[in-house]
Enzyme design. Structure first.
Site, PDB file in Angstrom:
ATOM      1  N   ASP A  48      40.801  50.846   3.746  1.00 55.52           N
ATOM      2  CA  ASP A  48      39.650  50.537   3.534  1.00 55.52           C
ATOM      3  C   ASP A  48      38.592  50.149   4.539  1.00 55.52           C
ATOM      4  O   ASP A  48      38.917  49.381   5.151  1.00 55.52           O
ATOM      5  CB  ASP A  48      39.828  49.963   1.539  1.00 55.52           C
ATOM      6  CG  ASP A  48      38.833  49.404   1.591  1.00 55.52           C
ATOM      7  OD1 ASP A  48      37.728  50.363   0.279  1.00 55.52           O
ATOM      8  OD2 ASP A  48      37.750  48.931   1.909  1.00 55.52           O
ATOM      9  N   TYR A  53      31.271  47.468   8.558  1.00 54.12           N
ATOM     10  CA  TYR A  53      31.630  46.988   8.822  1.00 54.12           C
ATOM     11  C   TYR A  53      31.730  46.470  10.173  1.00 54.12           C
ATOM     12  O   TYR A  53      32.544  47.322  10.969  1.00 54.12           O
ATOM     13  CB  TYR A  53      33.586  46.742   8.736  1.00 54.12           C
ATOM     14  CG  TYR A  53      33.109  46.931   7.204  1.00 54.12           C
ATOM     15  CD1 TYR A  53      32.903  46.146   5.888  1.00 54.12           C
ATOM     16  CD2 TYR A  53      34.675  47.115   6.557  1.00 54.12           C
ATOM     17  CE1 TYR A  53      33.173  46.099   4.877  1.00 54.12           C
ATOM     18  CE2 TYR A  53      34.708  47.681   4.713  1.00 54.12           C
ATOM     19  CZ  TYR A  53      34.104  46.320   3.952  1.00 54.12           C
ATOM     20  OH  TYR A  53      33.743  46.069   2.608  1.00 54.12           O
ATOM     21  N   SER A 151      31.891  50.649  -5.922  1.00 51.57           N
ATOM     22  CA  SER A 151      31.851  49.364  -5.788  1.00 51.57           C
ATOM     23  C   SER A 151      31.398  48.013  -6.636  1.00 51.57           C
ATOM     24  O   SER A 151      29.486  48.979  -6.068  1.00 51.57           O
ATOM     25  CB  SER A 151      32.132  48.977  -4.103  1.00 51.57           C
ATOM     26  OG  SER A 151      32.445  48.195  -3.996  1.00 51.57           O
ATOM     27  N   PRO A 207      41.660  39.554  -3.132  1.00 48.83           N
ATOM     28  CA  PRO A 207      41.995  39.394  -3.953  1.00 48.83           C
ATOM     29  C   PRO A 207      42.781  37.939  -3.962  1.00 48.83           C
ATOM     30  O   PRO A 207      43.380  37.007  -4.694  1.00 48.83           O
ATOM     31  CB  PRO A 207      43.267  40.111  -4.070  1.00 48.83           C
ATOM     32  CG  PRO A 207      43.576  40.905  -2.637  1.00 48.83           C
ATOM     33  CD  PRO A 207      41.974  40.855  -2.565  1.00 48.83           C
ATOM     34  N   LEU A 208      42.718  37.363  -2.993  1.00 49.68           N
ATOM     35  CA  LEU A 208      42.948  36.019  -2.244  1.00 49.68           C
ATOM     36  C   LEU A 208      41.627  34.718  -2.187  1.00 49.68           C
ATOM     37  O   LEU A 208      41.961  33.868  -1.449  1.00 49.68           O
ATOM     38  CB  LEU A 208      43.901  35.894  -0.460  1.00 49.68           C
ATOM     39  CG  LEU A 208      45.164  36.878  -0.650  1.00 49.68           C
ATOM     40  CD1 LEU A 208      45.717  36.892   1.075  1.00 49.68           C
ATOM     41  CD2 LEU A 208      46.185  35.990  -1.689  1.00 49.68           C
ATOM     42  N   GLY A 283      42.898  42.034   3.445  1.00 55.29           N
ATOM     43  CA  GLY A 283      42.527  42.379   4.611  1.00 55.29           C
ATOM     44  C   GLY A 283      42.823  41.821   5.553  1.00 55.29           C
ATOM     45  O   GLY A 283      42.968  40.750   5.811  1.00 55.29           O
TER      46      GLY A 283
END
Length: 336
Positions: A48, A53, A151, A207-208, A283
């Protein structure tokens, strides 16, 4: 690797999606390539990135790193944010003009002739969606993209895009990419159920909690200098840097240790323990980060783990009562 279908599509993706947000910035090209190669050897097939970016450098690095195995990768990228600080009004947003142009530029940077999943990077409340969905449908017919996703779209907008796609006779989006982690479960209220109802796979990012759930931040001490918090990361400060989350992360670390694992693997495994989730974006900045993420695939949570997390943050809630991400304000009150 046990692959999962991306929503109701026939596309199979690894449960860990390699997030490339750090590539070309905090992670140099050599490190990024080593991580990508290692992930591929481990069976990861989902990566992804986004056009913005590191001003497109992430896409360039991803493109070069996967070139030898391009057709084995499911490549996701995005459009919608401004291309740069000094760009004109049409080098952003969701107009047909910008969607076509941004896709051409992404294809060039990725060094490929097709994108597997193209995401709307964000919802723009003041713009109608039909023009955008029609443009994406045309790009699918041209073979430049295979699927599309959404998103940071709320549940009702997911429903509206599905309705427009049906009306236009194109395939519905296959993926929804919400913020979702233990200390921000707000996506459970509408985004995840809407995605499931309309056939979208859920691919959560952060997720973290931007590193908070690693447990490395002590609630009453300065953050490590080489961490995102230590570097003064703006989005971390706006979102996950909350006292309640820091304390919860310490409790999770203790629980994970009792389970014979670590906070990183536990937090990722918790996201993946939701049957509505197709894949979680992890990531890394370093190879060591990636190695720690990979451990989540070997961890199976049980009912006691679920009850423990529910006792810390109730389903559908965030760790801090009343918290709202400033980038995604509540839209349901418009004062006169």
């Amino acid at each position: 690797m046990e692959y999962r279908n991306l929503g109701r599509s026939g596309l199979k993706v690894s449960p860990l999606c390699l997030g490339a947000m750090m590539f070309g910035g905090e992670a140099d090209e050599a490190t990024s390539k080593r991580i990508i190669d290692k992930a591929f050897e481990q069976g990861v097939n989902f990566i992804d990135t986004a056009d913005v970016y590191h001003a497109g450098r992430s896409e360039e690095i991803v493109g070069r790193a996967i070139a030898a195995h391009r057709d084995d990768w499911v490549v996701a990228t995005k459009f919608g944010y401004p291309a740069g600080p000094a760009q004109g009004p049409n080098r952003q947003g969701q107009s047909r003009k910008w969607i076509f142009q941004s896709v051409e530029e992404s294809l060039m940077r990725l060094g490929t002739d097709y994108i597997d999943v193209l995401y709307f990077h964000r919802a723009l409340p003041d713009l109608p969606l039909e023009e955008s969905v029609r443009a994406v449908g045309d790009l699918i017919r041209q073979g430049k993209i295979r699927y599309f996703g959404l998103s940071n779209f709320r549940g009702w907008r997911i429903a509206e895009v599905a309705r427009i796609a049906d009306q236009l006779g194109i395939d519905r989006p296959v993926a929804s990419e919400p913020l979702y982690n233990i200390v921000d479960r707000s996506a459970e209220v509408e985004q995840l159920p809407a995605a499931a109802h309309y056939g979208l796979g859920v691919v959560p990012y952060s997720p973290l909690a931007r590193g908070v759930l690693t447990g490395k931040y002590a609630p009453d001490a300065p953050p490590p200098a080489d961490s995102r918090a230590g570097r003064g990361d703006r989005r971390l400060q706006q979102t996950e840097w909350r006292t309640e989350s820091l304390h919860i992360a310490q409790r999770i670390a203790g629980h994970a240790a009792q389970r014979g694992t670590n906070a990183i693997a536990f937090a990722l495994a918790w996201v993946l323990n939701n049957r509505l989730v197709s894949s979680a974006i992890a990531g890394p900045r370093t190879e060591a980060h990636w190695d720690s993420y990979r451990q989540a695939l070997d961890l199976k949570l049980n009912a006691d783990d679920e009850r423990f997390i529910d006792s810390l943050v109730p389903p559908g809630h965030v760790s801090t009562p009343g918290y709202t991400d400033p980038n995604y304000p509540v839209e349901g009150r418009v004062a006169f």
